[in-house]
Design an enzyme around this catalytic site. Structure first.
Site, PDB file in Angstrom:
ATOM      1  N   TYR A 196       0.785  -1.132   0.080  1.00 16.78           N
ATOM      2  CA  TYR A 196       0.071  -0.072  -0.089  1.00 16.78           C
ATOM      3  C   TYR A 196       0.692   1.299   0.127  1.00 16.78           C
ATOM      4  CZ  TYR A 196      -3.029   3.810   1.801  1.00 16.78           C
ATOM      5  OH  TYR A 196      -3.545   4.956   1.815  1.00 16.78           O
ATOM      6  N   GLU A 255      -3.984   7.317  -3.232  1.00 20.33           N
ATOM      7  CA  GLU A 255      -3.834   6.013  -2.956  1.00 20.33           C
ATOM      8  C   GLU A 255      -3.525   5.003  -3.835  1.00 20.33           C
ATOM      9  OE1 GLU A 255      -7.610   5.054  -0.316  1.00 20.33           O
ATOM     10  OE2 GLU A 255      -6.329   4.787   1.312  1.00 20.33           O
TER      11      GLU A 255
END
Lengths: 291, 387
Positions: free
Chosen positions: B109, B197
């Site tokens: 991530y 993101e």
């Protein structure tokens, strides 16, 4: 007594010849604010309403008039520049009313002013008023009353609502600070609380928060350790859905963080009088002061 | 402002952030056409809606060959995709992203946000790729690595290395990840993003690092200097009433209740919703008509509120500071004359000239209920619901 805006504050208005700036400069003069200068680049040498000299730069205005505080009514694309100009010219207090300044610009400004000896209030705020002394901002002066309760709020009209509830119970205010609804602001709750802590004339504080960010939780933790005066609080947005920006750029519940419930719990845990209803702010303060 | 994944990846590509090769498709035929251009026979068919959780909802599928692309594109296009972010009503899929297949070694991530506490932008990385980062933050906060960007110098190489090594990357994976992060930072800043993101950020078997998914939000306040980005706005993804309200410069958010509200100021608008709920009603909307509530804004406000068929009563709450209450009252009276308001209206006006305003409303001959204060207003509007 009061904080930030005191008897020694000499105010200038950046953007005094614009629509908003001129309107509110007159309101500030009507409230007997010590307004000594205006700044609009290119309009130096003019007089505003035959009483306030206008300068091209903040530095020049400060030198000529001794101004030590500035209130800014400058459109968003130029507002960050205006704040930095004020800070560089030695303004001890800068109140930025402008709504809609890009967050990136404010991150730069925050860094810039951290090296200067200044307090920035806002942006996207109603400003600062010390009843009986003066006002730097757009709040209606007449709802305020001189007294001993400090008010700190992320909102505009909701602050007026709270002040109205206080004044109608004859609870006056020392200073009311609208710290602004943006994600990056100059004066945070804790900064304002520190000033109220040292002000003997402030006996209690109303703190109005809203959803988004964790500033209320941080303030709660700080109050628990450092602040002995009664604090009454209300958090707006108990019914706000997650993921939606509620008007203010900073009022958003994101990633499950920044809910009113969390904030109210943190404040209650710190011994703060939390009102569930916005109609109870005045009455709760009245009770808190009697204790 | 939000954009689609395929748009986010186009922006990233411009800034040399590695992304899989892929193309947007609006029809099944287009999907088949673009799939032929991919470097791999395996293709990923991804529904393009703004909400997250598309994979779990069945909006992301792997096709082994062109025939499967055709098959899956036909199934996903036009489907009503329900995810935890769309709500139970779901969202109709109108476009697809057709992407090359990737040999995935690790899923990580990477994100970038404004850290409000420090007033700085922060880059965050985690080994828990593909998971909801909020969940990771709540359950295992130690698995989130964070660096803060000094605005005077921008994100530095050492900070990116700190994240890369922290993720356990090795060899050329590290230099690829560092390049990725520095490029992402540039793309973020140059476009006034408010959130980026990359979840998951993948490391391939060959050691490449690329964005398998990409989400970018922009700072609405900065869009005046990014006219090109405004063209990426997809009105299909927004509530039609909210789009309509934004044309009138009204700040409106639709909710599920039946008490419409019209308020000046965002904080007071939220507080008004709150007190309606506390008093036993359910707010139908958030509506901030701003500082200068005049005839035009009030009329537009009514139009928007009444377009919601659930609204059974309206509460107007104005704290007149600079704006005078008699002017607002005049605005309400004028507005009600010109549009057909068929639900009860409770009005609370406080501040400048509120007494004159109350008299005007009473003498207008219209069926307004005037409230004395915030609590009284909430009680009266909730009572109207019961009648």
């Amino acid at each position: 007594m009061s904080i930030l805006l005191t008897k020694n504050t000499k105010v200038l208005v950046q953007g005094i010849t614009g629509g908003e700036g001129s309107f509110h400069a007159r309101q500030m003069l009507d409230y007997n604010t010590n307004l000594v200068a205006g700044v609009t680049p290119g309009k130096g040498g003019q007089m505003f309403d035959d009483k306030v000299p206008v300068f091209n730069t903040v530095a020049e205005a400060a030198e000529q008039t001794g101004a030590n505080a500035s209130v800014i009514f400058v459109p968003p694309p130029f507002a960050a520049d205006a704040i930095m100009e004020a800070a560089d010219a030695g303004m001890e207090l800068i109140v930025c009313i402008t709504e809609g300044i890009p967050a990136k610009d404010m991150v730069d400004v925050y860094e810039f002013i951290s090296t200067k000896n200044t307090h920035l209030v806002g942006p996207n705020c109603p400003g600062v008023i010390s009843p009986g002394i003066g006002k730097m901002g757009i709040m209606p002066g007449f709802i305020h009353q001189e007294g001993h309760v400090g008010v700190i709020s992320r909102s505009g009209t909701l602050t007026y609502e709270a002040v109205g509830q206080l004044s109608s119970r004859n609870i006056g205010q020392s200073t009311c600070i609208g710290i602004g609804g943006d994600p990056v602001i100059g004066t945070k709750f804790i900064d304002a609380l520190k000033l109220f802590k040292d002000d003997d004339d402030t006996h209690a504080v109303v703190m109005i928060g809203e959803i988004g960010g964790t500033a209320e939780e941080e303030a709660a933790a700080w109050i628990k350790e450092n602040f002995n005066k009664p604090v009454v609080s209300f958090i707006a947005g108990q019914t706000a859905p997650p993921g939606r920006r509620m008007g203010h750029a900073g009022a958003i519940i994101s990633g499950g963080k920044g809910t009113a419930t969390e904030k109210m719990k943190a404040l209650e845990d710190a011994g703060i009088h939390v009102c569930k209803s916005p109609a109870d702010i005045g009455a709760t303060m009245e009770k808190a002061l009697k204790k | 402002m939000k954009i689609h994944e395929y748009q986010a990846k186009e922006i990233l590509r411009k800034y040399n952030v590695p992304v899989p090769e892929g193309f947007v498709a609006f029809t099944v035929d287009e999907a088949v056409e673009v799939a032929k251009k991919l470097p791999t026979e395996v293709a990923v068919v991804k529904a393009q809606i703004h909400a997250g959780g598309r994979g779990k909802g069945g909006g992301v599928k792997i096709a082994k060959n062109i025939n499967e692309v055709k098959d899956l594109a036909g199934k996903i296009l036009g489907m009503n995709l329900v995810t935890h972010q769309t709500g139970p009503e779901g969202k109709m899929v109108k476009k697809l992203l057709i992407e090359q297949g990737i040999d995935i070694e690790r899923e990580l991530y990477l994100g970038m946000v404004l850290d409000r506490t420090n007033s700085r932008f922060a880059m965050m990385a985690s080994t828990e790729g593909g998971m909801e980062i909020e969940k990771v933050a709540a359950e295992t906060p130690e698995k989130i690595l964070k660096v803060w960007v000094d605005p005077r110098v921008g994100l530095q190489g050492y900070q990116a290395r700190q994240l890369a090594f922290g993720l356990g990357l090795e060899g050329k994976q590290v230099s690829n990840a560092v390049k990725f992060m520095l490029a992402l930072y540039k793309a973020f800043m140059a476009n006034d993003a408010s959130l980026a993101e990359i979840n998951p950020l993948v490391v391939t078997k060959q050691g490449d690092v690329l964005a398998l998914d990409a989400k970018i939000n922009f700072d609405d306040s900065a869009m005046f200097r990014h006219k090109d980005l405004l063209e990426l706005r997809d009105l299909d993804e927004e509530d039609p009433l909210e789009v309509e309200a934004s044309k009138f410069n009204l700040n409106y958010i639709k909710l599920d209740g039946n008490v419409g509200c019209m308020v000046n100021g965002a904080g007071l608008a939220m507080a008004t919703m709150d007190i309606i709920k506390i008093t036993g009603g359910e707010p139908a909307n958030f509506l901030d008509v701003g500082g200068g509530a005049n005839v035009e804004t009030v009329r537009n406000g009514f139009k928007i509120i009444l377009a919601d068929p659930n609204v059974k009563a309206i509460l107007i709450n104005i704290f007149g500071g600079i704006v005078r209450c008699d002017r607002v009252a005049q605005g309400v009276i004028e507005a009600v004359k010109t549009i057909d308001v068929n639900v009860p209206i409770v009005i609370r006006l406080a501040g400048t000239n509120h007494e004159e305003a109350a008299v005007m409303l009473k003498e207008s001959g219209m069926n307004f209920t005037v409230a004395a204060d915030l609590q009284d207003a909430a009680i009266k509007v909730v009572n109207e619901l019961k009648n």
